[in-house]
Design an enzyme around this catalytic site. Sequence first.
Site, PDB file in Angstrom:
ATOM      1  CG  ASP A 108      45.303  10.672  59.076  1.00  0.00           C
ATOM      2  OD1 ASP A 108      44.134  10.885  59.437  1.00  0.00           O
ATOM      3  OD2 ASP A 108      46.293  11.239  59.584  1.00  0.00           O
ATOM      4  CD  GLU A 134      41.236  13.303  57.576  1.00  0.00           C
ATOM      5  OE1 GLU A 134      40.568  13.762  58.496  1.00  0.00           O
ATOM      6  OE2 GLU A 134      42.444  13.015  57.701  1.00  0.00           O
ATOM      7  CG  HIS A 137      38.086   9.551  64.335  1.00  0.00           C
ATOM      8  ND1 HIS A 137      37.903   9.377  62.975  1.00  0.00           N
ATOM      9  CD2 HIS A 137      39.355   9.992  64.484  1.00  0.00           C
ATOM     10  CE1 HIS A 137      39.013   9.693  62.340  1.00  0.00           C
ATOM     11  NE2 HIS A 137      39.910  10.060  63.237  1.00  0.00           N
ATOM     12  CG  ASP A 138      39.109  13.664  63.426  1.00  0.00           C
ATOM     13  OD1 ASP A 138      39.614  13.164  64.452  1.00  0.00           O
ATOM     14  OD2 ASP A 138      39.595  13.531  62.282  1.00  0.00           O
ATOM     15  CG  ASP A 175      42.623   5.617  59.383  1.00  0.00           C
ATOM     16  OD1 ASP A 175      43.376   6.315  58.681  1.00  0.00           O
ATOM     17  OD2 ASP A 175      41.687   6.072  60.065  1.00  0.00           O
TER      18      ASP A 175
HETATM   19  O1  TEU Z   1      42.469  14.392  60.999  1.00  0.00           O
HETATM   20  C1  TEU Z   1      42.841  15.462  60.208  1.00  0.00           C
HETATM   21  C2  TEU Z   1      42.474  16.816  60.648  1.00  0.00           C
HETATM   22  O2  TEU Z   1      43.157  17.754  60.313  1.00  0.00           O
HETATM   23  C3  TEU Z   1      41.262  17.100  61.418  1.00  0.00           C
HETATM   24  O3  TEU Z   1      40.309  16.168  61.518  1.00  0.00           O
HETATM   25  C4  TEU Z   1      41.649  17.633  62.747  1.00  0.00           C
HETATM   26  O4  TEU Z   1      41.646  16.643  63.723  1.00  0.00           O
HETATM   27  C5  TEU Z   1      40.706  18.705  63.165  1.00  0.00           C
HETATM   28  O5  TEU Z   1      40.146  19.320  62.073  1.00  0.00           O
HETATM   29  C6  TEU Z   1      41.465  19.754  63.905  1.00  0.00           C
HETATM   30  O6  TEU Z   1      40.548  20.735  64.299  1.00  0.00           O
HETATM   31  C7  TEU Z   1      43.146  13.198  60.861  1.00  0.00           C
HETATM   32  C8  TEU Z   1      42.570  12.164  61.793  1.00  0.00           C
HETATM   33  O7  TEU Z   1      41.248  11.881  61.418  1.00  0.00           O
HETATM   34  C9  TEU Z   1      42.690  12.664  63.193  1.00  0.00           C
HETATM   35  O8  TEU Z   1      42.057  11.841  64.131  1.00  0.00           O
HETATM   36  C10 TEU Z   1      44.156  12.786  63.488  1.00  0.00           C
HETATM   37  O9  TEU Z   1      44.339  13.361  64.753  1.00  0.00           O
HETATM   38  C11 TEU Z   1      44.868  13.655  62.452  1.00  0.00           C
HETATM   39  O10 TEU Z   1      44.525  13.324  61.117  1.00  0.00           O
HETATM   40  C12 TEU Z   1      46.361  13.455  62.558  1.00  0.00           C
HETATM   41  O11 TEU Z   1      46.713  12.180  62.134  1.00  0.00           O
END
Ligand code: TEU
Length: 550
Positions: free
Chosen positions: A197, A248, A322-323, A96
Site C-alpha cells: 500500500d 501502489e 476499491h478506491d 495487501d
Molecule cells: O490508497 C492510496 C491513495 O492515496 C488513494 O487511493 C486514495 O484513497 C485516494 O486517491 C484519495 O483520493 C491506499 C488504499 O488503496 C486505500 O484504500 C487506503 O485508504 C489508503 O491507501 C490508505 O491506506
Amino acid sequence: MADFRKSVVYQIYPKSFYDTNGDGLGDLKGVTAKLDYIKELGADYIWMTPFFVSPQKDNGYDVEDYYNIDPRYGTMEDFEELAAEASKRGIKLMLDMVFNHTSDRNQWFQKALAGDEKYKNFYIWKKGKGPGVPPTNWESKFGGNAWQYVEKFDEYYLHLFDVSQPDLNWDNEEVREEVRKVVRFWMSKGVKGFRFDVVNLISKGDFEDDFEGDGRRFYTDGPNIHKYLQELNRETFGTDAEFVTVGEMSSTSMENCYRYASEDGKELSMVFSFHHLKVDFMGNEKWVLVPYDFQKLKDILFSWQKGMAEHHAWNAVFWCNHDQPRVVSRFGSEGKYWKESAKMLGTVIHCLRGTPYIYQGEELGMTNPGFTDISQYRDVESKNHFRILQEKGLTEQDAYRILQVHSRDNSRTPMQWDGGANGGFTTGEPWMEVTKNSSYINAQAELADEDSVFHYYRKLVQLRKDYDVVAYGDFEALAERHPQVFAYRRTYGGEELLVVNNFYGRETVWESGLDTAGFEKLLGNYEGGCPADGKFELRPFETMVLYRKK
Ligand code: TEU
Ligand code: CA
C-alpha cells in the site's frame, strides 16, 4: 521465475465479496466458497485487501495487529483453509501490506502515546511552528491538515491519511526490521505475493511548507525509497523467485517506476500508477465535476506503455480497484450500451503490455450505485469531503453529485451474485446497500449467458494464455490523435495483434492506412470481421482484437 506477464490478478475486497454467516459482512469463508467462480474466470492470483485486526476506520487499511485476522473476517484456520483450497485450484494468494502507517490502536502507537521512547521513534513527531500552528501546511489525503497535536508531548504526529493512521518512521532501522518480520510471517503462511500500500510514500524528505501544492512533493518517491525497497526485497521476498509484488505508487513519476519495477528484480515486480485515472480531475483535485479528457487518457496510457517498455520495466494495468469508481460508469455507459462498453473497456486493458487486474464485479460490468443520501456512504474519505465541500460553500445537492461520481464507495458495494434479495451477497443486513441493478447485473445470470460481460472477460484472460504476443509483445500506439478511437498494435516474433476500440456511444470511422489483409478476429463485441482495406467503420463502443501470424 513466476511468469507474471502471463498472469491475471483478481482483486477481492473481502468485506463486500460474500458473507457466509449472515452478519452482513463478507468473510474469508466467503472467498473460499467462491474460488470455483474465480477459477472459471481464469485468474492466477487473488489480491485480497487487508483483513488483519483493525478498528476499520479505513476498512482495514488501519492495521492494529499485523499477525492476526480480524474476527469479523474469520480466523487463522479460515485463512489456512482458503490458502489450501486456492492452491488446489492453482490459484495463488497476494496479501495487501500496509506499512506507510498503522492504526492508532496498534500497540506500537499505544506505547508511543504512553511515552515509551523506543516506540515513539516508530512514528514521526515534530514541534509546531507556534501555538496551534502545525509543523507544516501539508494536507491529509482524506482532508484537513496532516498533523495531529498531542498535548502530553506538545508535539504533532504525521498522518498522511486519517488522523487514526499515524505514519511510520522508516528512517528508524527498528521499524524496517519489524516490517520484515511481518512479511516473513505471511510468507511462511504460503502466500505467493504482496501488494504494498502507498509504498512510495514511506521515505519522507524535508519537512517544509508547500506553497505550490498539498505537500506531496516532499514525501512522494522520497530520498531513501529505492534503498528501502531494495533492502526489503533482499531480506524477505527477494529470496523466493516465485514471488510476485506490486507497489501502489501514489502520484509517482515514471522515472521512479523504471526502477521500482525494473526487470532486474531488485525492487518490485510491477507498479500501480494512477495518472490515467486523474483525467476527470482538475489537476490533483478530485472533488470536482469535469468531463473526462479522452486525449489525455490516451496520451498517459501510451506514454507509460512506451516508457516502461523502453526501460525494461513492467506495468500493472487496470481501470478498477476499491478506491476507484466503476469503469462502465466512468468511461463507458450505464444505459443502452452498458454491455458493449463494459466489453470494450476490458479489452483495452487486457491487451496492453502489463499484468491486468480485475476488481471484483468488474467482470460483471458492475456500475456505481448512485447513492443519494450520506447515510448510504461508509467511506471516511467520502464523509470528510462531503463536509468539506459544504464548508467551501457548495450546496448539499452539489456535494452529492460529486460523491456520486468520485466516492470510493462506488466500487465497494456488495458483489452481485444473483437476482435475489441483497444480490445474494448476504442473508442478513448488508453493511452497505446493494446496487439496484442486481436483478440483471449478477454472476448467476451472466454465467448462464454466453454473450455476457463475464464470459467476455473469461475469454480476455484466456487470450493472454493462448497468445504470447498478448503477454510479451512490443507495444505501438496507433490513431494517437483520433477523437474517438483507442487503438494499438502489439508484435512478437511473427505474431501481430491489432486492438481497435471506439470509446464513444456514436459511430466513427478510422482510416488506419494499415495493411489489414490476413487478420483474423479473435474477439469483439459485435458481429463481423476485419476490414480488408484498413478502413475501420466502428459501431458504438465497438471493440475488436485482430491477429495475424507471418
Ligand atoms: O490508497 C492510496 C491513495 O492515496 C488513494 O487511493 C486514495 O484513497 C485516494 O486517491 C484519495 O483520493 C491506499 C488504499 O488503496 C486505500 O484504500 C487506503 O485508504 C489508503 O491507501 C490508505 O491506506
Ligand atoms: Ca460475515
